[in-house]
Design a protein around this motif. Structure first.
Motif, PDB file in Angstrom:
ATOM      1  N   ARG A 121      -9.583  49.807 -36.164  1.00 39.39           N
ATOM      2  CA  ARG A 121      -8.444  50.421 -35.463  1.00 39.39           C
ATOM      3  C   ARG A 121      -8.649  50.375 -33.951  1.00 39.39           C
ATOM      4  O   ARG A 121      -7.726  50.131 -33.188  1.00 39.39           O
ATOM      5  N   ILE A 122      -9.876  50.649 -33.520  1.00 40.69           N
ATOM      6  CA  ILE A 122     -10.149  50.620 -32.074  1.00 40.69           C
ATOM      7  C   ILE A 122      -9.917  49.200 -31.538  1.00 40.69           C
ATOM      8  O   ILE A 122      -9.297  49.000 -30.496  1.00 40.69           O
ATOM      9  N   LEU A 123     -10.388  48.200 -32.276  1.00 39.00           N
ATOM     10  CA  LEU A 123     -10.231  46.814 -31.817  1.00 39.00           C
ATOM     11  C   LEU A 123      -8.755  46.432 -31.726  1.00 39.00           C
ATOM     12  O   LEU A 123      -8.326  45.773 -30.775  1.00 39.00           O
ATOM     13  N   ARG A 124      -7.988  46.852 -32.712  1.00 36.71           N
ATOM     14  CA  ARG A 124      -6.549  46.557 -32.669  1.00 36.71           C
ATOM     15  C   ARG A 124      -5.912  47.185 -31.430  1.00 36.71           C
ATOM     16  O   ARG A 124      -5.073  46.587 -30.770  1.00 36.71           O
ATOM     17  N   ARG A 125      -6.337  48.393 -31.132  1.00 36.33           N
ATOM     18  CA  ARG A 125      -5.750  49.080 -29.974  1.00 36.33           C
ATOM     19  C   ARG A 125      -6.192  48.426 -28.660  1.00 36.33           C
ATOM     20  O   ARG A 125      -5.413  48.314 -27.721  1.00 36.33           O
ATOM     21  N   LEU A 126      -7.446  47.994 -28.598  1.00 35.89           N
ATOM     22  CA  LEU A 126      -7.906  47.305 -27.386  1.00 35.89           C
ATOM     23  C   LEU A 126      -7.116  46.015 -27.173  1.00 35.89           C
ATOM     24  O   LEU A 126      -6.920  45.579 -26.047  1.00 35.89           O
ATOM     25  N   GLY A 127      -6.656  45.426 -28.269  1.00 29.74           N
ATOM     26  CA  GLY A 127      -5.932  44.165 -28.197  1.00 29.74           C
ATOM     27  C   GLY A 127      -4.473  44.313 -27.808  1.00 29.74           C
ATOM     28  O   GLY A 127      -3.768  43.312 -27.665  1.00 29.74           O
ATOM     29  N   VAL A 128      -4.011  45.530 -27.611  1.00 26.20           N
ATOM     30  CA  VAL A 128      -2.597  45.717 -27.254  1.00 26.20           C
ATOM     31  C   VAL A 128      -2.343  45.241 -25.823  1.00 26.20           C
ATOM     32  O   VAL A 128      -1.319  44.648 -25.525  1.00 26.20           O
ATOM     33  N   LYS A 129      -3.313  45.488 -24.928  1.00 23.90           N
ATOM     34  CA  LYS A 129      -3.158  45.004 -23.539  1.00 23.90           C
ATOM     35  C   LYS A 129      -3.677  43.573 -23.461  1.00 23.90           C
ATOM     36  O   LYS A 129      -4.651  43.231 -24.134  1.00 23.90           O
ATOM     37  N   ASP A 130      -3.076  42.761 -22.570  1.00 22.81           N
ATOM     38  CA  ASP A 130      -3.452  41.340 -22.500  1.00 22.81           C
ATOM     39  C   ASP A 130      -4.879  41.108 -22.021  1.00 22.81           C
ATOM     40  O   ASP A 130      -5.536  40.174 -22.446  1.00 22.81           O
ATOM     41  N   GLY A 131      -5.342  41.958 -21.101  1.00 20.17           N
ATOM     42  CA  GLY A 131      -6.641  41.725 -20.465  1.00 20.17           C
ATOM     43  C   GLY A 131      -7.758  41.598 -21.499  1.00 20.17           C
ATOM     44  O   GLY A 131      -7.803  42.322 -22.491  1.00 20.17           O
ATOM     45  N   ALA A 132      -8.684  40.639 -21.228  1.00 17.85           N
ATOM     46  CA  ALA A 132      -9.778  40.389 -22.175  1.00 17.85           C
ATOM     47  C   ALA A 132     -10.699  41.609 -22.259  1.00 17.85           C
ATOM     48  O   ALA A 132     -10.847  42.361 -21.301  1.00 17.85           O
ATOM     49  N   PHE A 133     -11.301  41.795 -23.421  1.00 17.55           N
ATOM     50  CA  PHE A 133     -12.317  42.844 -23.574  1.00 17.55           C
ATOM     51  C   PHE A 133     -13.571  42.258 -24.181  1.00 17.55           C
ATOM     52  O   PHE A 133     -13.568  41.131 -24.715  1.00 17.55           O
ATOM     53  N   ARG A 134     -14.644  43.030 -24.105  1.00 19.87           N
ATOM     54  CA  ARG A 134     -15.919  42.603 -24.677  1.00 19.87           C
ATOM     55  C   ARG A 134     -16.423  43.670 -25.645  1.00 19.87           C
ATOM     56  O   ARG A 134     -16.296  44.866 -25.380  1.00 19.87           O
ATOM     57  N   VAL A 135     -16.981  43.221 -26.759  1.00 22.02           N
ATOM     58  CA  VAL A 135     -17.618  44.129 -27.716  1.00 22.02           C
ATOM     59  C   VAL A 135     -19.122  43.886 -27.648  1.00 22.02           C
ATOM     60  O   VAL A 135     -19.565  42.733 -27.718  1.00 22.02           O
ATOM     61  N   VAL A 136     -19.886  44.946 -27.508  1.00 20.90           N
ATOM     62  CA  VAL A 136     -21.350  44.859 -27.550  1.00 20.90           C
ATOM     63  C   VAL A 136     -21.806  45.694 -28.743  1.00 20.90           C
ATOM     64  O   VAL A 136     -21.540  46.891 -28.804  1.00 20.90           O
ATOM     65  N   ASP A 137     -22.469  45.023 -29.689  1.00 25.38           N
ATOM     66  CA  ASP A 137     -22.924  45.686 -30.922  1.00 25.38           C
ATOM     67  C   ASP A 137     -24.460  45.650 -30.872  1.00 25.38           C
ATOM     68  O   ASP A 137     -25.065  44.596 -31.056  1.00 25.38           O
ATOM     69  N   THR A 138     -25.087  46.787 -30.607  1.00 26.67           N
ATOM     70  CA  THR A 138     -26.535  46.785 -30.307  1.00 26.67           C
ATOM     71  C   THR A 138     -27.405  46.637 -31.550  1.00 26.67           C
ATOM     72  O   THR A 138     -28.530  46.165 -31.467  1.00 26.67           O
ATOM     73  N   HIS A 139     -26.929  47.102 -32.700  1.00 22.24           N
ATOM     74  CA  HIS A 139     -27.689  47.042 -33.956  1.00 22.24           C
ATOM     75  C   HIS A 139     -26.744  46.442 -34.995  1.00 22.24           C
ATOM     76  O   HIS A 139     -26.105  47.148 -35.774  1.00 22.24           O
ATOM     77  N   ALA A 140     -26.665  45.115 -34.993  1.00 20.51           N
ATOM     78  CA  ALA A 140     -25.511  44.464 -35.631  1.00 20.51           C
ATOM     79  C   ALA A 140     -25.663  44.216 -37.130  1.00 20.51           C
ATOM     80  O   ALA A 140     -24.679  44.032 -37.833  1.00 20.51           O
ATOM     81  N   GLY A 141     -26.901  44.128 -37.630  1.00 18.59           N
ATOM     82  CA  GLY A 141     -27.065  43.760 -39.042  1.00 18.59           C
ATOM     83  C   GLY A 141     -26.793  42.273 -39.239  1.00 18.59           C
ATOM     84  O   GLY A 141     -26.831  41.485 -38.292  1.00 18.59           O
ATOM     85  N   ILE A 142     -26.489  41.881 -40.480  1.00 22.02           N
ATOM     86  CA  ILE A 142     -26.368  40.430 -40.762  1.00 22.02           C
ATOM     87  C   ILE A 142     -24.921  39.931 -40.769  1.00 22.02           C
ATOM     88  O   ILE A 142     -24.676  38.746 -40.889  1.00 22.02           O
ATOM     89  N   GLY A 143     -23.976  40.837 -40.681  1.00 21.22           N
ATOM     90  CA  GLY A 143     -22.585  40.415 -40.482  1.00 21.22           C
ATOM     91  C   GLY A 143     -21.783  40.187 -41.743  1.00 21.22           C
ATOM     92  O   GLY A 143     -20.611  40.517 -41.803  1.00 21.22           O
ATOM     93  N   ARG A 144     -22.442  39.627 -42.765  1.00 24.02           N
ATOM     94  CA  ARG A 144     -21.690  39.302 -43.989  1.00 24.02           C
ATOM     95  C   ARG A 144     -22.596  39.655 -45.162  1.00 24.02           C
ATOM     96  O   ARG A 144     -23.748  39.210 -45.218  1.00 24.02           O
ATOM     97  N   TYR A 145     -22.081  40.432 -46.092  1.00 23.45           N
ATOM     98  CA  TYR A 145     -22.901  40.950 -47.190  1.00 23.45           C
ATOM     99  C   TYR A 145     -22.340  40.481 -48.531  1.00 23.45           C
ATOM    100  O   TYR A 145     -21.126  40.481 -48.737  1.00 23.45           O
ATOM    101  N   ASP A 146     -23.269  40.139 -49.432  1.00 29.04           N
ATOM    102  CA  ASP A 146     -22.878  39.699 -50.769  1.00 29.04           C
ATOM    103  C   ASP A 146     -23.012  40.898 -51.710  1.00 29.04           C
ATOM    104  O   ASP A 146     -24.124  41.323 -52.029  1.00 29.04           O
TER     105      ASP A 146
END
Ligand SMILES: C[S@@+](CC[C@H](N)C(=O)[O-])C[C@H]1O[C@@H](n2cnc3c(N)ncnc32)[C@H](O)[C@@H]1O
Length: 287
Positions: free
Chosen positions: A23-48
């Motif tokens: 939800r936060i990402l969708r809201r950040l995407g409402v304005k045109d200006g680019a944003f950056r996400v920094v994920d400090t403890h990201a894990g493996i990204g895709r889980y089986d």
């Protein structure tokens, strides 16, 4: 570093964390200006979810497994929609086999102009993360100590963005480091959104963490907590919380409207509940 998120992926705590992230990402995407996400403890990204680790705990069956395919009340379906879109993208044949972690959710919900820095210290996990993000545009994997990453990665040149801090809580002192990291991140990037995660296990440690953050001078801190049964008893994790600094406007109301229905769906014993309130509002508390 013994913690492996693969045992817990898609559990009740991931559901709330990832639904809020989406939800936060969708809201950040409402304005045109680019944003950056920094994920400090990201894990493996895709889980089986059919893999050995997920199968050994079965935690996902009490989380995302209760949601995909369920007949959700409209307020909850609407709230979970951005997150569920990413879950569905990962399971193009229907059903539920693969589950996205925070960096993959960010990679899928950011736009072409936005950037993701996903950091994971465990060498094998960092390799898996690299593979999970292969082919995603403007996504960079790093292998720093997540606690230090904030110093090298903030402020982002875009001056808009989100910091995610989701440590494993396997070492003493992680609540203190989390509070310090929030303050350091705010010092470097005061207008950024922060999302930090913590377990509801040790009530005293959580109280001290809240008190430290509330006394730090940071403002606009929304607290969102959920427990799927009474906390403070032995056994697996029963509850988790997130502090959101500078959350998008009215997100508090959206969460408050949807969270009771989510708790009802994820409840796993007596005494389930939730709380959504401002740990600190617009003004820092007086000394
Ligand atoms: C709770 S998991 C992250 C889950 C992920 N954020 C998600 O929601 O999909 C915590 C991760 O932090 C990693 N980790 C542990 N200590 C770390 C450190 N000092 N710096 C960076 N990553 C670390 C672990 O290997 C683990 O993958």
């Amino acid at each position: 570093m013994n913690y492996r998120h693969a045992f817990h992926a898609g559990n009740f705590a991931d559901v709330l964390k990832h639904a809020l992230l989406a939800r936060i990402l969708r809201r950040l995407g409402v304005k045109d200006g680019a944003f950056r996400v920094v994920d400090t403890h990201a894990g493996i990204g895709r889980y089986d979810l059919a893999g050995d680790e997920a199968g050994r705990t079965g935690e996902w069956t009490g989380g995302v497994g209760r949601i995909v395919g369920a007949d959700l009340p409209p307020v909850l379906a609407d709230f979970l929609a951005p997150w569920l879109e990413v879950v569905a993208e990962l399971n193009p044949e229907g059903g539920l086999r693969h589950y996205p972690g925070s960096p993959l959710i960010a990679a899928r919900l950011k736009r072409r102009q936005d950037t993701l820095f996903a950091n994971e210290l465990h060498p094998e996990d960092a390799e898996h993360l690299q593979a999970a993000l292969a082919g995603e545009r403007r996504c960079r994997v790093m292998s720093l100590d997540g606690w230090m990453a904030v110093r090298s990665l903030l402020p982002p040149p875009e001056r808009r963005g989100l910091l995610i801090v989701d440590p494993p809580f396997e070492q003493a002192g992680e609540f203190e480091r989390l509070a310090e990291t929030m303050v350091e991140a705010h010092r470097r990037f005061a207008t950024g959104v922060q999302m930090v995660w913590y377990p509801l296990k040790d009530a005293g440690a959580v109280r001290r963490f809240h008190a430290a953050v509330a006394a730090s001078g940071l403002t606009r801190i929304l607290r969102v907590e959920q427990w799927v049964r009474r906390t403070g008893t032995a056994g697996p994790l029963a509850g988790a919380g997130l502090l959101l600094v500078n959350p998008p406007w009215q997100l508090d109301e959206e969460i408050a409207a949807a969270l009771p229905a989510l708790t009802a769906l994820l409840a796993n014993g007596e005494g389930a509940g939730e709380r959504v309130d401002w740990l600190v509002g617009e003004e820092a508390p007086e000394d």
